[in-house]
Scaffold this motif. Structure first.
Motif, PDB file in Angstrom:
ATOM      1  N   THR A   1      50.401  39.693  47.831  1.00  0.00           N
ATOM      2  CA  THR A   1      49.717  40.820  47.197  1.00  0.00           C
ATOM      3  C   THR A   1      50.567  41.417  46.090  1.00  0.00           C
ATOM      4  N   VAL A   2      51.855  41.596  46.365  1.00  0.00           N
ATOM      5  CA  VAL A   2      52.771  42.146  45.367  1.00  0.00           C
ATOM      6  C   VAL A   2      52.965  41.152  44.221  1.00  0.00           C
ATOM      7  N   VAL A   3      53.055  39.875  44.549  1.00  0.00           N
ATOM      8  CA  VAL A   3      53.186  38.849  43.509  1.00  0.00           C
ATOM      9  C   VAL A   3      52.026  38.954  42.520  1.00  0.00           C
ATOM     10  N   ASN A   4      50.815  39.020  43.023  1.00  0.00           N
ATOM     11  CA  ASN A   4      49.655  39.087  42.133  1.00  0.00           C
ATOM     12  C   ASN A   4      49.652  40.371  41.309  1.00  0.00           C
ATOM     13  N   HIS A   5      50.071  41.475  41.912  1.00  0.00           N
ATOM     14  CA  HIS A   5      50.165  42.737  41.170  1.00  0.00           C
ATOM     15  C   HIS A   5      51.135  42.598  39.996  1.00  0.00           C
ATOM     16  N   CYS A   6      52.290  42.010  40.250  1.00  0.00           N
ATOM     17  CA  CYS A   6      53.301  41.870  39.198  1.00  0.00           C
ATOM     18  C   CYS A   6      52.831  40.933  38.088  1.00  0.00           C
TER      19      CYS A   6
ATOM     20  N   ILE B   1      41.473  39.076  34.273  1.00  0.00           N
ATOM     21  CA  ILE B   1      42.822  39.100  34.843  1.00  0.00           C
ATOM     22  C   ILE B   1      42.764  39.211  36.365  1.00  0.00           C
ATOM     23  N   VAL B   2      41.910  40.094  36.871  1.00  0.00           N
ATOM     24  CA  VAL B   2      41.820  40.286  38.320  1.00  0.00           C
ATOM     25  C   VAL B   2      41.208  39.073  39.003  1.00  0.00           C
ATOM     26  N   ASP B   3      40.258  38.422  38.362  1.00  0.00           N
ATOM     27  CA  ASP B   3      39.683  37.200  38.933  1.00  0.00           C
ATOM     28  C   ASP B   3      40.737  36.102  39.039  1.00  0.00           C
ATOM     29  N   ALA B   4      41.618  36.020  38.034  1.00  0.00           N
ATOM     30  CA  ALA B   4      42.663  34.991  38.051  1.00  0.00           C
ATOM     31  C   ALA B   4      43.712  35.275  39.106  1.00  0.00           C
ATOM     32  N   PHE B   5      43.999  36.565  39.337  1.00  0.00           N
ATOM     33  CA  PHE B   5      45.028  36.963  40.306  1.00  0.00           C
ATOM     34  C   PHE B   5      44.476  38.119  41.144  1.00  0.00           C
ATOM     35  N   PRO B   6      43.708  37.807  42.193  1.00  0.00           N
ATOM     36  CA  PRO B   6      42.980  38.829  42.967  1.00  0.00           C
ATOM     37  C   PRO B   6      43.901  39.882  43.591  1.00  0.00           C
ATOM     38  N   ARG B   7      43.301  41.008  43.914  1.00  0.00           N
ATOM     39  CA  ARG B   7      44.070  42.144  44.435  1.00  0.00           C
ATOM     40  C   ARG B   7      44.565  41.927  45.866  1.00  0.00           C
ATOM     41  N   LEU B   8      43.869  41.168  46.659  1.00  0.00           N
ATOM     42  CA  LEU B   8      44.340  40.807  48.010  1.00  0.00           C
ATOM     43  C   LEU B   8      44.693  42.027  48.855  1.00  0.00           C
ATOM     44  N   GLY B   9      43.849  43.057  48.782  1.00  0.00           N
ATOM     45  CA  GLY B   9      44.099  44.248  49.587  1.00  0.00           C
ATOM     46  C   GLY B   9      45.243  45.098  49.068  1.00  0.00           C
TER      47      GLY B   9
END
Length: 248
Positions: A37-42, A171-179
């Motif tokens: 989740t943090v990875v995708n946020h970054c 951007i969010v579709d490519a790297f979802p928020r995952l909660g």
């Protein structure tokens, strides 16, 4: 998302990130030490930062250091490492992250061209990423790292109409928020429990006051009392009077 690259080009937004050994190594380092989740946020923050670099004018006559911006945004939340033994007990999470990223730069054989100034600029971008009153008035790389990270929280609601719904969605579709929302609460409250004195003078402490030490309200009244005791009016300001008495 493309299977060929962990950081693919996003054609709808016209964003591409630098494909350098340093960026690839930083991404591997982030994945090793933080949650998915943090990875995708970054990663989202890095895309937002580069997107906004194309829209926000800056005064510097020097070209933007895009690799620095992407490196800083990818590494900015190392202070949320899942292995708490990697973290300090006496520093804000932003400073932990900046120190860890600097250590990585100093040890990486692939960190080409990172002199003292460039490393310091990267450190500032990470350490100040939650402090707009500083970051917005520093170098363009520091400013853009801050705004890119902020954009991942606000999306199209970022002031200035800088991000469209379409750009945000790509951007969010490519790297979802995952909660991300629930994990953020867990992380912030966990910091209040793990090293409370580093949270009293900043927004992290707001989570402890509102949600307690576990995100469910546990210990929030006591935490609020402790935070108030360390506030400027309660702790620092009275100390001036005590010092003046000692000086008489």
């Amino acid at each position: 998302m493309s299977s060929e690259s962990p950081l693919p080009n996003l054609p709808g937004s016209g964003i591409s990130l630098p494909d350098t050994p340093l960026i690839s190594g930083a991404l591997d380092h982030l994945k090793k030490h933080t949650s998915p989740t943090v990875v995708n946020h970054c990663i989202r923050s890095a895309y937002f930062a580069i997107l906004l670099s194309q829209k926000i004018p800056h005064k510097s006559t020097e070209p933007l250091d895009v690799e620095l911006i992407v490196f800083a945004t990818i590494m900015h939340d190392l202070g949320w490492a899942t292995d708490k033994s990697l973290l300090s007990k006496d520093k804000r999470f932003e400073v932990d992250g900046a120190n860890m990223a600097r250590n990585y730069i100093e040890e990486a054989k692939i960190a080409v061209g990172w002199d003292k100034h460039r490393t310091q600029l990267m450190w500032d971008a990470i350490a100040l990423h939650t402090s707009p009153s500083f970051a917005l008035h520093k170098e363009p790389e520091v400013m853009l790292a801050h705004i890119g990270i902020t954009a991942d929280f606000l999306g199209p609601n970022l002031p200035g109409d800088l991000i469209t719904i379409k750009e945000n969605k790509e951007i969010v579709d490519a790297f979802p928020r995952l909660g991300f929302k629930s994990e953020l609460l867990e992380i912030m409250c966990g910091l209040c429990a793990f090293k409370p004195e580093t949270t009293y003078d900043n927004f992290v402490g707001d989570f402890g006051v509102e949600y307690g030490l576990d995100g469910k309200g546990t210990g929030k009244e006591e935490f609020a009392k402790q935070r108030l005791a360390f506030s400027m009016p309660r702790f620092v300001y009275p100390a001036i009077g005590a010092s003046e008495q000692d000086e008489d």
